[in-house]
Design an enzyme around this catalytic site. Structure first.
Site, PDB file in Angstrom:
ATOM      1  N   LYS A 110      28.059  23.416  47.315  1.00  0.00           N
ATOM      2  CA  LYS A 110      26.677  23.464  48.256  1.00  0.00           C
ATOM      3  C   LYS A 110      25.488  23.677  47.645  1.00  0.00           C
ATOM      4  CE  LYS A 110      28.937  23.793  52.652  1.00  0.00           C
ATOM      5  NZ  LYS A 110      29.085  24.315  54.041  1.00  0.00           N
TER       6      LYS A 110
HETATM    7  N1  GLU Z   1      33.276  24.056  59.393  1.00  0.00           N
HETATM    8  C1  GLU Z   1      34.160  23.413  58.514  1.00  0.00           C
HETATM    9  C2  GLU Z   1      33.747  23.160  57.233  1.00  0.00           C
HETATM   10  O1  GLU Z   1      32.115  23.327  57.222  1.00  0.00           O
HETATM   11  C3  GLU Z   1      34.666  22.190  59.086  1.00  0.00           C
HETATM   12  C4  GLU Z   1      35.719  22.433  60.151  1.00  0.00           C
HETATM   13  C5  GLU Z   1      36.361  21.051  60.701  1.00  0.00           C
HETATM   14  O2  GLU Z   1      35.804  19.821  60.526  1.00  0.00           O
HETATM   15  O3  GLU Z   1      37.580  21.365  61.425  1.00  0.00           O
HETATM   16  O4  GLU Z   1      34.257  22.593  56.261  1.00  0.00           O
END
Ligand code: GLU
Length: 485
Positions: free
Chosen positions: A254
């Site tokens: 990130k």
């Molecule tokens: N919030 C999760 C992520 O950023 C994604 C969750 C999902 O796609 O189920 O990896």
């Protein structure tokens, strides 16, 4: 009735988008658009310690730049909101309460220390470590007494022993043993929902039909499937896609640096090329065509063609695609893109200059950022007295070449198609060898010995500038000769 296709992109605002999560977003968007369905943005922002300031805005900027418009989301609203998990606490509480009432979940009053001791003992005995029969089997009377004491509790799901099977659209049927999961926690003692609980509640309540996400989430899927069962609901179709790797094969992060999505914008890539590239990383069109515009991508996406192998970012290919997409732009659109860039704006060119330049130089452009150098090299007034320029102009043939070019272009219609053959024909008529003729003309227009096709340069400069630069060079040669003579 046909199923309504609803997909979602569910990032945590813990940093900017990189090409990996942008790819997940792109596939969800393309799939929704292909089916005339809805694309939902949901912010998974419950881990407040990891959220970064401006994270949500930069995610939206990234999606906007790629042209991935949302039908529902925190900035759009929609029938199934709120779309930030941090605003959905009541829903998770209500769902947990419903599971408790239905007997699908139980309250666990164990302290973290008790859980740890229990876990260690279970491991010693060879029992599944993630279960605690004391809490799972407490009588309602006992539970009420503990509640009356004000004891804090977590909510845990009763997970059956034996195989928990689920389908992944790409990987087929998979299964895991319930004993390996244990009675998973849904709500922590401090009231916060766990990640898997929140995702399953949201996907269910937001009526998501297809969950397209990174393969890293495969291990979460049985937990989510169990929750669907507990809610007596059909799970969505799961599609776990392979990983995107950084150039050279490393993991994307990130703090992405070179692979941050918006850095590709700043480096001058055409956004459709990035969308095109992210799609190619995932599936190939049956006819092998690689340069695909947005509508072709929407038409062509086929999740069953998504390959199993991880894709490594190939910047050379991405750059090539950017060139393809830039070339496909109408000159007005390319000129407008250029005009928005401060480095081009500082050249002080008119829109008409930029449009003519776009017409002839798009072929040489792969990135929007190529423009400033290219245009600067063409439009900056030529320096004739530099050593190399002056040497070219001092050649015997230069005057004849410059005059012939000025004469013929003065009478030529100002289109690239006319300027090119007109110059070629007049060059032939002078009887001068190629370089003898073209080098002084090039120097007269740009001050340089190399560059784009000289008739294209003339076209971009426009009639007036071109003829005046030729006249200046003719003067220069004249004065030089007088001086020399
Ligand atoms: N919030 C999760 C992520 O950023 C994604 C969750 C999902 O796609 O189920 O990896």
């Amino acid at each position: 009735m046909a199923e309504t296709i609803r997909t979602r992109f569910a990032p945590s605002p813990t940093g900017a988008l990189h090409l990996g999560n942008a790819r997940t977003a792109a596939l969800n968007w393309l799939f929704a658009r292909h089916h005339g369905g809805a694309f939902v943005l949901r912010l998974e922002d419950t881990d407040t310690e990891r959220n970064v300031a401006g994270g949500e805005a930069s995610i939206r900027d990234g999606l906007d730049w790629l042209g991935l418009d949302r039908d529902e989301g925190p900035d759009r609203g929609g029938d199934y909101g709120p779309y930030r998990q941090s605003e959905r606490g009541e829903r998770y509480a209500a769902r947990a309460e419903a599971l408790l009432e239905a007997g699908e979940a139980f309250r666990c009053f164990c302290t973290p220390e008790e859980l740890e001791t229990h876990r260690a003992r279970a491991v010693e005995r060879g029992d599944p470590p993630g279960r605690d029969p004391r809490c799972a089997e407490r009588s309602p009377g006992e539970t009420d007494a503990l509640l009356a004491e004000g004891r804090r509790f977590a909510v845990r799901l009763r997970v059956p022993s034996g195989a928990i099977a689920f389908e992944d659209r790409l990987k087929g049927r998979l299964s895991i043993d319930g004993d390996d999961l244990g009675d998973m926690v849904l709500v922590r003692a401090d009231g916060r929902p766990t990640y898997n609980f929140a995702v399953a509640v949201d996907d269910l309540e937001m009526r998501i039909s297809h969950v397209i996400r990174g393969v890293g989430h495969l291990s979460n899927t049985p937990k989510q499937v169990l929750l669907y069962r507990a809610f007596e609901a059909e799970p969505p179709t799961f599609v776990h896609i392979p990983t995107v790797l950084a150039p050279g094969g490393g993991k994307l992060s990130k703090r992405a640096g070179a692979t941050g999505l918006l850095e590709y914008r700043d480096r001058g890539f055409h956004p459709d090329a990035v969308l095109n590239y992210l799609s190619l990383l995932s599936w190939s069109s049956p006819d092998g065509e690689e340069f695909l515009g947005r509508s072709a991508l929407v038409r062509g996406i086929d999740i069953d063609r998504i390959g199993a192998t991880d894709g490594e970012i190939d910047e050379e290919k991405l750059t090539w695609l950017s060139g393809q997409h830039i070339r496909a732009l109408p000159p007005q659109a390319l000129a407008a893109e250029w005009a928005r860039r401060p480095d081009v704006a500082s050249l002080g060119l008119d829109v008409s200059d930029l449009e003519r330049a776009a017409e002839v130089f798009a072929e040489r452009t792969q990135l929007y950022t190529d423009a400033a150098t290219e245009l600067g090299g063409v439009f900056a007034p030529p320096e004739l007295s530099g050593e190399r320029a002056a040497a070219v102009l001092a050649a015997d043939a230069s005057m004849a070449a410059l005059e012939a070019a000025r004469r013929v272009w003065d009478e030529t219609e100002w289109t690239p198609a006319r300027l090119k053959p007109a110059l070629r024909d007049v060059a032939k008529a002078t009887g001068l060898a190629g370089r003898e003729f073209f080098a002084p003309v090039r120097v007269a227009l740009t001050g340089r010995a190399h560059g784009p096709d000289i008739a294209d340069v003339a076209y971009a400069l426009g009639r007036e500038r071109t003829l005046s630069r030729l006249a200046t060079a003719i003067d220069f040669v004249q004065r030089f000769r007088e001086g020399a003579g």
